[in-house]
Write a protein that holds these residues in place. Structure first.
Motif, mmCIF file in Angstrom:
data_model
loop_
_atom_site.group_PDB
_atom_site.id
_atom_site.type_symbol
_atom_site.label_atom_id
_atom_site.label_comp_id
_atom_site.label_asym_id
_atom_site.label_seq_id
_atom_site.Cartn_x
_atom_site.Cartn_y
_atom_site.Cartn_z
ATOM 1 N N THR A 52 48.829 55.109 -16.088
ATOM 2 C CA THR A 52 48.802 55.905 -17.309
ATOM 3 C C THR A 52 48.089 55.189 -18.439
ATOM 4 O O THR A 52 47.696 55.813 -19.404
ATOM 5 N N TYR A 81 49.789 62.640 -15.579
ATOM 6 C CA TYR A 81 50.157 61.520 -16.440
ATOM 7 C C TYR A 81 50.177 60.208 -15.654
ATOM 8 O O TYR A 81 49.589 59.212 -16.061
ATOM 9 N N VAL A 82 50.827 60.247 -14.507
ATOM 10 C CA VAL A 82 51.006 59.003 -13.769
ATOM 11 C C VAL A 82 49.706 58.543 -13.114
ATOM 12 O O VAL A 82 49.421 57.355 -13.052
ATOM 13 N N PHE A 125 58.403 70.547 4.232
ATOM 14 C CA PHE A 125 59.344 70.570 3.108
ATOM 15 C C PHE A 125 59.573 69.171 2.537
ATOM 16 O O PHE A 125 59.883 69.028 1.352
ATOM 17 N N LEU A 126 59.419 68.167 3.389
ATOM 18 C CA LEU A 126 59.758 66.786 3.020
ATOM 19 C C LEU A 126 59.290 66.339 1.624
ATOM 20 O O LEU A 126 60.073 65.739 0.883
ATOM 21 N N THR A 129 52.907 57.468 -6.422
ATOM 22 C CA THR A 129 52.807 56.172 -5.746
ATOM 23 C C THR A 129 52.265 56.355 -4.333
ATOM 24 O O THR A 129 51.426 55.591 -3.867
ATOM 25 N N ILE A 130 52.768 57.396 -3.664
ATOM 26 C CA ILE A 130 52.361 57.648 -2.295
ATOM 27 C C ILE A 130 50.862 57.947 -2.207
ATOM 28 O O ILE A 130 50.153 57.422 -1.351
ATOM 29 N N TRP A 170 50.688 69.462 -2.048
ATOM 30 C CA TRP A 170 51.484 68.742 -1.065
ATOM 31 C C TRP A 170 52.970 68.830 -1.428
ATOM 32 O O TRP A 170 53.826 69.001 -0.570
ATOM 33 N N ASN A 212 66.110 64.311 -8.306
ATOM 34 C CA ASN A 212 64.875 63.580 -8.560
ATOM 35 C C ASN A 212 64.488 63.523 -10.028
ATOM 36 O O ASN A 212 63.455 62.981 -10.375
ATOM 37 N N PHE A 265 52.606 68.103 -15.794
ATOM 38 C CA PHE A 265 52.174 66.932 -16.537
ATOM 39 C C PHE A 265 52.385 65.625 -15.770
ATOM 40 O O PHE A 265 51.553 64.733 -15.818
ATOM 41 N N ILE A 286 56.981 61.155 -9.565
ATOM 42 C CA ILE A 286 56.546 59.776 -9.772
ATOM 43 C C ILE A 286 56.361 59.092 -8.415
ATOM 44 O O ILE A 286 55.392 58.384 -8.177
ATOM 45 N N LEU A 318 67.552 69.252 -5.339
ATOM 46 C CA LEU A 318 66.439 68.310 -5.275
ATOM 47 C C LEU A 318 65.899 67.999 -6.663
ATOM 48 O O LEU A 318 65.613 66.856 -6.990
ATOM 49 N N MET A 370 59.155 67.747 -1.011
ATOM 50 C CA MET A 370 60.010 68.257 -2.085
ATOM 51 C C MET A 370 61.163 67.307 -2.390
ATOM 52 O O MET A 370 61.758 67.376 -3.450
ATOM 53 N N ALA A 371 61.479 66.444 -1.409
ATOM 54 C CA ALA A 371 62.603 65.533 -1.604
ATOM 55 C C ALA A 371 62.189 64.312 -2.412
ATOM 56 O O ALA A 371 62.981 63.420 -2.654
ATOM 57 N N ILE A 372 60.926 64.282 -2.826
ATOM 58 C CA ILE A 372 60.415 63.113 -3.526
ATOM 59 C C ILE A 372 60.148 63.480 -4.972
ATOM 60 O O ILE A 372 59.669 64.564 -5.259
ATOM 61 N N SER A 373 60.463 62.568 -5.862
ATOM 62 C CA SER A 373 60.151 62.838 -7.257
ATOM 63 C C SER A 373 58.636 62.751 -7.447
ATOM 64 O O SER A 373 57.932 62.140 -6.662
ATOM 65 N N TRP A 385 50.371 66.365 6.143
ATOM 66 C CA TRP A 385 51.530 66.235 5.246
ATOM 67 C C TRP A 385 52.251 64.904 5.454
ATOM 68 O O TRP A 385 52.814 64.343 4.532
ATOM 69 N N PRO A 416 68.585 63.604 -0.431
ATOM 70 C CA PRO A 416 67.932 64.914 -0.382
ATOM 71 C C PRO A 416 67.565 65.335 1.035
ATOM 72 O O PRO A 416 67.737 66.511 1.402
ATOM 73 N N THR A 421 53.165 55.147 3.123
ATOM 74 C CA THR A 421 53.997 54.499 2.118
ATOM 75 C C THR A 421 55.244 53.914 2.754
ATOM 76 O O THR A 421 55.732 52.861 2.348
#
Lengths: 314, 430, 327
Positions: free
Chosen positions: B195, C269-270, C138-139, C150-151, C202, A246, C265, C146, A242, C141-144, A52, A292, A59
């Protein structure tokens, strides 16, 4: 014998019955470690945690590298060739947060201004509705609840265009309330679904006895059900926080770029038309993660312990 | 009477709160204050900053303030905002197809009476006004442009190897073979772009179609009067196959093209020795080159326009750009539009950004380096400037099947025939 | 700046306060009614505000969507079932449906399984390790989404052979002398779809872990002790004692994740925009709406989604009925 909500037969001793029949304080903590972790358990968890963390860590390291370095070598080179550590730089953070393209400080405040109301208000409304669906009997109850569940599948972007037209007629376009209300509407069905399913696991006897003591629904809700549902409420509060924090789509569509833009919209300015500048978005992304993560860490203690309080049974 | 507003209490509170908020910056769109003109664009920040500086100076005497907002992906946002009635006064649109859609929604206003068309026809590259013309009326005015179909190379290495700029496509083929027989890899190539994966391949195709067929055939193909399943397009496909699919022609081979990002695909040119020798891309690609290359662009990078089919014959050039569209026709907005139509609107943008002016009489000395001057010359000397075709095709094709089918064909999932047929089939009937 | 912050806080207070006031007023109105009516009306009053929000933001748009699915791309003319027949006539769309089904079959089950695994195993650690483990899981979840894309780009990236690899997976197999693989472009056995699912897993396991962990902690210890005294092994205890008691939460999480997956999506999409046979319904909808500006077709896709959720609803109804019967 407490009535649990499924018909399974569990050899519950009378003490268990008494325990579940009494709403617990958040501080009660009984030893839930009947089996201690063996090496296998630890291995599995360590493997999972590493899996994880690695993408995230990579990054994170990348966010301190220059674009050309990130494009030509992997992030792990800082371990394989420690001499490259000196090339790490805070440039990306500097440009992402203090750069000319975006006013991150303002965006940060905007994000808070959007997220806080959009987290608390739907929660309260959903709690009341979940209570009604769980503890009240009325014609059409099941239908109305199932309608909510089925609406979960409606992607929220379906509502964008009709809502935009409505906001235009009301003259609300681009304002904070337009986003608050949108998040209240979009988050509502999931909130009711999760909270109702949690409340359904609460011991019915407590509610019954409250009724016999002559408590009104209002009192029962405030004094019994809400305190006992704190774990689910806290869990959902974090999720909703969250998601709203986000969220890019809703903010982009209803607020758009400009004075009131939140950080997610601000981040999009860092990239140029063809994707130049992605190295800034890694840095910007970590910068926006701070809140967050703080929220989660701050609430986690209360959260985990709160969660141990309610007797959750299926 | 507290409970008379039970349903509206929330709204009332929200409205009250919003009053306090709108005081410090309200709606993002058209300002009610008619002295302020709002502009939205997705152009790169340095270009925007330069244009804004010049424009503000031009309209200041009229007492107009410019509020210029950078947005991401304006094509999607503008369509949404038109529905919402929350639009800027002027929007810079990079796609002719979107300008068309804006006209069909009655959102864009005609510019024929605002700008001096006859003098623009004199000063601008032939074909640049056509891109923003719908049903004979001008709606989109090209302000800044990029040039596509440019072949970049590593200048010092190239000169040392003694390679010559090809004058025709045949010479380009010969050069490719020569580089390969020298034991080197002639082409860098990558079409991955999140995309939008596949778009660089469509640029290749468009360039080849216009070079083989000329401007008229190209325009008829973009309008789908000439289908994808036709000889000129197949000819372009065959040439692409020859250059890209021949073993040893592309770094990483055919299978790597679809997974290599277009932005970094050219960077191996600057390794020592170069891992590949030529990269066909748009003028903006210099922004992706490594910093130690761009530090001294003129010394490190050479560029030539993709050659025509026959030397001295018709030689159209492909490009794109941002067209100013007017969504509000108040007098002040018209004043701003007039200023945007002037040749010297780019005088502050050119020296500090990738800006290229679509006006042939633009002062070339303002460009920051020879590479940019060469690129501008490729455009100014073209027999005509043709807008990126996929941007003018309907979205289903131009940002859908054309990208995806090219990608599928290049990665070997289907043959060219099938890909072209699928694109034809995806063309919307209406 | 400060004004904004203050007004946000003020709004929270006022908003929550106003919401409370609404309920209090509704409650009072109900109490003013004759007793018989009071109990009849009160439940509706309690769900009224929630339903107002849902009606405006979900039901009304949904009805519009259903209507627009029978109209042309600009919602001007009626076209009958044209949009639907166009969809089902296209091989690509049928493939998209299959891919979506693949997501539905795999992701929810794995999300629940992994979430349960972490919840149960972390439960046995010391409190401090447990907290750390859960925070790590849980971490994401704090990321969008998008950001997540990138990650994962740094994991799946492929560079041409002969140049340095910056993607973790290709660097790894490169150590053993393998050529770089274009992971996201490899549709053999739906490998790329599976890799996209990994990104969603993830990001989602934290969600299922939090809810399931709460449920696991709520299982009364004495039921477990009793089973242990009867000589049951750890595995038996888990499946016969713990699982039955947290079944409700498992179903909640399962259905929530299933529905999330149905409309997924952003990741697709990304990362690939549906290329290389990774397309899913949510992404197709997005492209119809925002690339093709074809409102009719986009609406038809949403209706297909709505119809697809019916089996899930039936399951939920049954579970519901069983619950009621047991109560």
């Amino acid at each position: 014998m407490t009535s649990s909500t499924t018909a399974h037969e569990v050899a519950a001793t009378p003490t268990a019955g008494e325990r579940t029949a009494r709403p617990k304080r958040a501080a009660t903590h009984f030893d839930a470690n009947p089996a201690k972790a063996g090496w296998l358990t630890k291995t599995v968890l360590i493997v999972l945690c590493v899996a994880w963390m690695v993408p995230l860590f990579g990054t994170f390291v990348t966010s301190f590298r220059t674009r050309d370095a990130a494009n030509s070598t992997g992030w792990w080179t800082i371990f394989t060739h420690p001499s490259t550590i000196s090339n790490l730089t805070l440039d990306n953070y500097d440009k992402a947060i203090f750069g000319e393209n975006v006013d991150m400080g303002r965006a940060f405040v905007n994000s808070l201004a959007i997220t806080l109301p959009a987290t608390f208000i739907p929660l309260l409304i959903a709690c009341f509705a979940a209570y009604a669906f769980t503890f009240m009997d009325f014609p059409g109850r099941d239908f109305l609840f199932l309608l909510i569940v089925s609406l979960l599948v409606v992607p929220n972007y379906v509502a964008f265009v009709p809502m935009l037209k409505l906001y235009r007629d009301l003259g609300m376009g681009g304002t904070f309330p337009s986003v608050w209300l949108a998040h209240i509407g979009f988050g509502m069905s999931l909130a009711i679904y999760i909270l109702r399913n949690y409340m359904a696991t609460l011991p019915k006897t407590v509610i019954e006895s409250a009724k016999i003591d002559g408590a009104s629904h209002f009192q029962t809700f405030w004094r019994l059900v809400l305190p006992m549902s704190i774990p689910a409420v806290a869990a959902f509060a974090i999720f909703q926080f969250l998601w709203v924090w986000n969220d890019l789509l809703v903010a982009l569509v209803f607020i758009g770029p400009g004075e009131n833009e939140p950080v997610t919209v601000g981040l999009t300015h860092l990239k140029q038309q063809l994707g130049q500048g992605w190295e800034l978005t890694t840095a910007g992304g970590f910068f926006t993660m701070i809140v967050p993560i703080l929220v989660f860490l701050a609430l986690q203690r209360f959260f985990v312990r709160g969660l141990t309080a309610g007797a959750v049974k299926g | 009477m507290r409970f008379r507003r039970h349903g509206a209490a929330l709204l009332a509170v929200a409205a009250a709160a919003s009053l306090s908020l709108t005081a410090c910056g309200g709606s993002s769109g058209s300002s009610s204050d008619s002295k302020t003109v709002t502009i939205w664009s997705s152009v790169d920040q340095p270009v925007q900053d330069g244009l804004e500086k010049t424009l503000q100076a031009k309209v200041k005497p009229d007492g107009i303030t410019i509020k210029w907002q950078k947005v991401e992906n304006i094509n999607q946002l503008i369509m949404t905002k038109i529905q919402a009635g929350d639009t800027p006064d002027i929007a810079f649109i990079p796609q002719p197809g979107v300008v068309k859609d804006m006209v069909s929604l009655d959102a864009a206003k005609p510019l024929d009476d605002v700008v001096d068309k006859s003098s623009l026809e004199q000063s601008m590259i032939p074909g640049t006004l056509d891109a923003g013309t719908v049903d004979g009326k001008l709606y989109g005015l090209l302000v800044s442009m990029n040039v596509k179909g440019l072949v970049f190379y590593n200048k010092p290495e190239w000169d040392q190897a003694g390679y010559k700029t090809p004058e025709t496509i045949d010479q380009l083929n010969a050069l490719t073979d020569q580089i390969r027989s020298d034991g080197k890899t002639p082409w860098c190539m990558g079409i991955e772009s999140d995309t939008a994966t596949g778009w660089p391949a469509t640029d290749w195709f468009e360039t080849l179609v216009m070079k083989y067929g000329g401007a008229d055939t190209y325009n008829s193909w973009v309008a789908h009067d000439t289908p994808f399943d036709s000889d000129v397009v197949k000819q372009a496909g065959a040439e692409f196959e020859k250059l890209m699919f021949t073993d040893g022609n592309v770094l990483g081979g055919r299978s790597a093209i679809a997974s290599t990002n277009f932005g970094t695909a050219g960077n191996p040119m600057f390794a020592s020795p170069p891992k590949c020798w030529m990269y066909n891309q748009g003028s903006f690609i210099t922004g992706f080159f490594p910093k130690d290359v761009t530090k001294n662009l003129d010394q490190n990078v050479g560029v030539f326009g993709f050659p025509p089919a026959t030397a001295g014959g018709e030689n159209p050039v492909e490009g794109g750009g941002d067209m100013a569209t007017m969504l509000n026709d108040s007098d002040n907005v018209k004043t701003v539009m007039k200023a945007l139509a002037q040749t010297d609107i780019g005088k502050d943008a050119a020296p500090t950004s990738s800006f290229i002016s679509p006006h042939k009489d633009f002062d070339m000395s303002l460009y920051p380096n020879d590479v940019t001057r060469n690129i501008a010359n490729v455009a100014y000397n073209a027999t005509s400037f043709l807008f990126d075709g996929s941007d003018a095709m309907p979205g289903e094709v131009g940002a859908g099947s054309f990208w995806k089918q090219m990608t599928a064909w290049i990665s070997g999932q289907e043959d060219l025939e099938t890909a072209l047929k699928n694109i034809d089939d995806s063309w919307p009937s209406s | 700046m400060l004004a904004k912050t203050l007004s946000a806080l003020l709004t929270v207070l006022l908003g929550v306060g106003a919401a409370l006031l609404v309920y209090w007023v509704l409650n009072k109105i109900a109490e003013l009614l004759p007793a018989k009516w009071e109990s009849r009306v009160k439940p509706y009053f309690y769900i009224l505000p929630a339903y107002l929000a849902i009606a405006v933001y979900l039901i009304y748009p949904t009805i519009l969507t259903v209507i627009n699915s029978f109209k042309d791309r600009f919602s001007r003319e009626w076209v009958g079932t044209q949009n639907y027949s166009d969809l089902f006539a296209s091989a690509a769309f049928r493939q998209t449906l299959l891919n979506t089904l693949l997501w539905i079959v795999i992701v929810p089950a794995v999300t629940v399984a992994l979430g349960l695994l972490v919840a149960v195993l972390a439960d046995r650690l010391s409190p401090r390790s447990e907290k750390l483990t859960k925070t790590i899981i849980f971490l994401p979840m704090a990321i969008s989404m998008i950001g997540a894309a990138t990650i994962w780009r740094f994991v799946y990236d492929a560079q041409p052979k002969g140049t340095g690899q910056i993607g973790l997976m290709n660097a790894f197999i490169g150590m053993f002398g393998f050529d770089p693989v274009a992971w996201l472009q490899t549709s053999t056995l739906h490998l790329n779809s599976l890799l996209l699912m990994v990104v969603l897993l993830w990001a989602q396991v934290g969600f299922s872990m939090v809810l399931l962990s709460a449920a696991v902690k709520g299982v009364p210890v004495d039921t477990i002790e009793a089973a242990r005294i009867d000589g049951a092994g750890e595995r038996q205890i888990f499946f016969r004692v713990v699982v039955p008691q947290i079944k409700g939460t498992i179903i909640t999480v399962f259905i929530t994740v299933t529905i999330t997956v149905m409309k997924i999506f952003d990741i697709v999409y990304v990362m690939t925009n549906g290329g290389f046979n990774t397309n899913v319904l949510g992404n197709e909808f997005w492209n119809q709406l925002n690339t093709n500006f074809n409102y009719g077709s986009a609406s038809a896709i949403v209706v297909v989604l709505m119809v697809a959720v019916i089996p899930i609803m039936i399951y939920q109804v049954r579970h519901f009925k069983a619950e009621e019967a047991a109560a």
